[in-house]
Motif scaffolding. Sequence first.
Motif, PDB file in Angstrom:
ATOM      1  N   THR A 166      -7.341 -31.239  15.762  1.00  0.00           N
ATOM      2  CA  THR A 166      -6.202 -30.667  16.778  1.00  0.00           C
ATOM      3  C   THR A 166      -6.600 -29.750  17.748  1.00  0.00           C
ATOM      4  O   THR A 166      -6.223 -30.183  18.943  1.00  0.00           O
ATOM      5  N   LEU A 170      -6.038 -32.290  20.752  1.00  0.00           N
ATOM      6  CA  LEU A 170      -4.726 -32.329  21.004  1.00  0.00           C
ATOM      7  C   LEU A 170      -3.937 -31.194  21.465  1.00  0.00           C
ATOM      8  O   LEU A 170      -3.333 -30.470  20.667  1.00  0.00           O
ATOM      9  N   LEU A 180      -4.563 -38.994  22.160  1.00  0.00           N
ATOM     10  CA  LEU A 180      -4.460 -39.812  20.867  1.00  0.00           C
ATOM     11  C   LEU A 180      -5.661 -40.548  20.951  1.00  0.00           C
ATOM     12  O   LEU A 180      -6.568 -40.727  19.858  1.00  0.00           O
ATOM     13  N   GLU A 184      -9.060 -40.758  18.569  1.00  0.00           N
ATOM     14  CA  GLU A 184      -9.436 -41.826  17.452  1.00  0.00           C
ATOM     15  C   GLU A 184     -10.708 -42.457  17.877  1.00  0.00           C
ATOM     16  O   GLU A 184     -11.466 -42.785  16.871  1.00  0.00           O
ATOM     17  N   GLU A 242       2.288 -41.587  11.023  1.00  0.00           N
ATOM     18  CA  GLU A 242       1.603 -41.401  11.948  1.00  0.00           C
ATOM     19  C   GLU A 242       2.292 -41.446  13.584  1.00  0.00           C
ATOM     20  O   GLU A 242       2.366 -40.599  14.102  1.00  0.00           O
ATOM     21  N   ALA A 246       3.644 -38.474  15.750  1.00  0.00           N
ATOM     22  CA  ALA A 246       2.904 -38.209  16.969  1.00  0.00           C
ATOM     23  C   ALA A 246       3.837 -38.161  18.157  1.00  0.00           C
ATOM     24  O   ALA A 246       3.755 -37.648  19.357  1.00  0.00           O
ATOM     25  N   VAL A 268      -0.523 -34.693  12.667  1.00  0.00           N
ATOM     26  CA  VAL A 268      -0.806 -35.869  13.509  1.00  0.00           C
ATOM     27  C   VAL A 268      -2.222 -36.221  13.423  1.00  0.00           C
ATOM     28  O   VAL A 268      -2.657 -37.284  13.133  1.00  0.00           O
ATOM     29  N   LEU A 272      -4.016 -39.501  11.536  1.00  0.00           N
ATOM     30  CA  LEU A 272      -4.835 -40.347  12.525  1.00  0.00           C
ATOM     31  C   LEU A 272      -6.086 -40.631  11.636  1.00  0.00           C
ATOM     32  O   LEU A 272      -6.885 -41.666  11.567  1.00  0.00           O
TER      33      LEU A 272
END
Length: 306
Positions: A166, A170, A180, A184, A242, A246, A268, A272
Motif C-alpha cells: 500500500t 497505492l 493497481l 499487480e 477485491e 478497490a 485492497v 490483490l
Amino acid sequence: MSRYAAIDVGTNSALLLVAERDAEGRWQAVAERAEITRLGKGVDATRRLSPEAVELTLEVLTRFAIEARALGARAIAVTATSAARDAENGPEFLAAVQARAGLTVEILSGDDEARLAFASASSDFGGKRPLVVLDIGGGSTEFIFGTEDGRIAYRRSFDIGSVRMTERFLAGDPPAPAELSALEAFVRQTFSAVPRPPEGAQLVGVAGTVTTVCAVARTIEPWDATLVHGAELARSEVEATEARLAHLPVALRRTLPGLQPRRADVIVAGALILRVALDVLGAPTVVVSDRGLRWGLLADRFGAQP
C-alpha cells in the motif's frame, strides 16, 4: 491445568493467544486478542519504526502481558516478524518491550515465520493430502509446501505485504487503475519464483488479510470465528471482493460489515496479493484459517509441556 501464552507482533497487528491443553492433549484457547498497531508503518521507506507506532504497540503488549499473567500463563512466548526484522531501530524496540511489559521478543527470520505458520495450518488441515500454506502479512508473504506426513518440502518468504505494498504503490483514495496495475505486475513478477504446488494439494490461507476478505465476502458481522475458520473461499469471491474494495474510498470501506476499520486502508493491497497468489498457485479455492502463527508458536515452544 497449565496455561501458556503466545504473542505474535506483526507489521500490521499484534495478536495474543492464551491456551491450555484438554484431556486429549490438544490446545484450547482461553483468550484471544487482536489489535491493529501498524508497527511497520513507514518502515519500507525509512527502515525505522516510528515513535507513534512503537508507543501504540508497547501499550498493547503491556495489556497483553497483564492479561496473560492474570489468566495464569506459566510462560509467554513472543515473536516479531517483518517490521522488526527490517527496522534499523528494531533492537531499541525489543529493549523497550522488555522494560515496559517484561517480555522477551524473538525476531523471526522469514523461514521461521513460514515454519510456524505451516505448523499452525497443518495441525488443523494436514494429514490427508499435500498442504500449501499461504501467509499474507503486513510486510511479507510466505508460501509453504508440505507433504501428507507434515514435512516441509518448500518454503519462501517474500517482502510483499498489505502495508508495504500500500505504501509503495497505492497513493490514491480510492487507488487509480494505473496504481493497481503496477502493483499487480510487481506482485505477479515476484511470485513467479514460486513453483507449482504438488498435484492435489490443499491450499490454506492464514492471517488477517485472508480472514478479512472472507468476512467481507460473506458479510460476517459481528466477527464469528466459527464461520471463518475452515471456510472455503472461491477465487471468484476474492476477485469480486477485491474489486468492490478497490472502488471505495477508505472512509466508506471502514463502514463495511466484516472489515475492521483500522484495516481499511491496506485491505485492497492484501486482497490483490491473495488473488495473484491463487493465480500463481493455480488454485480455484482457498481454505481460510483463523489460527495463524501464534498457534504454531504455542505448539513449537510449549508442545512438550505436560
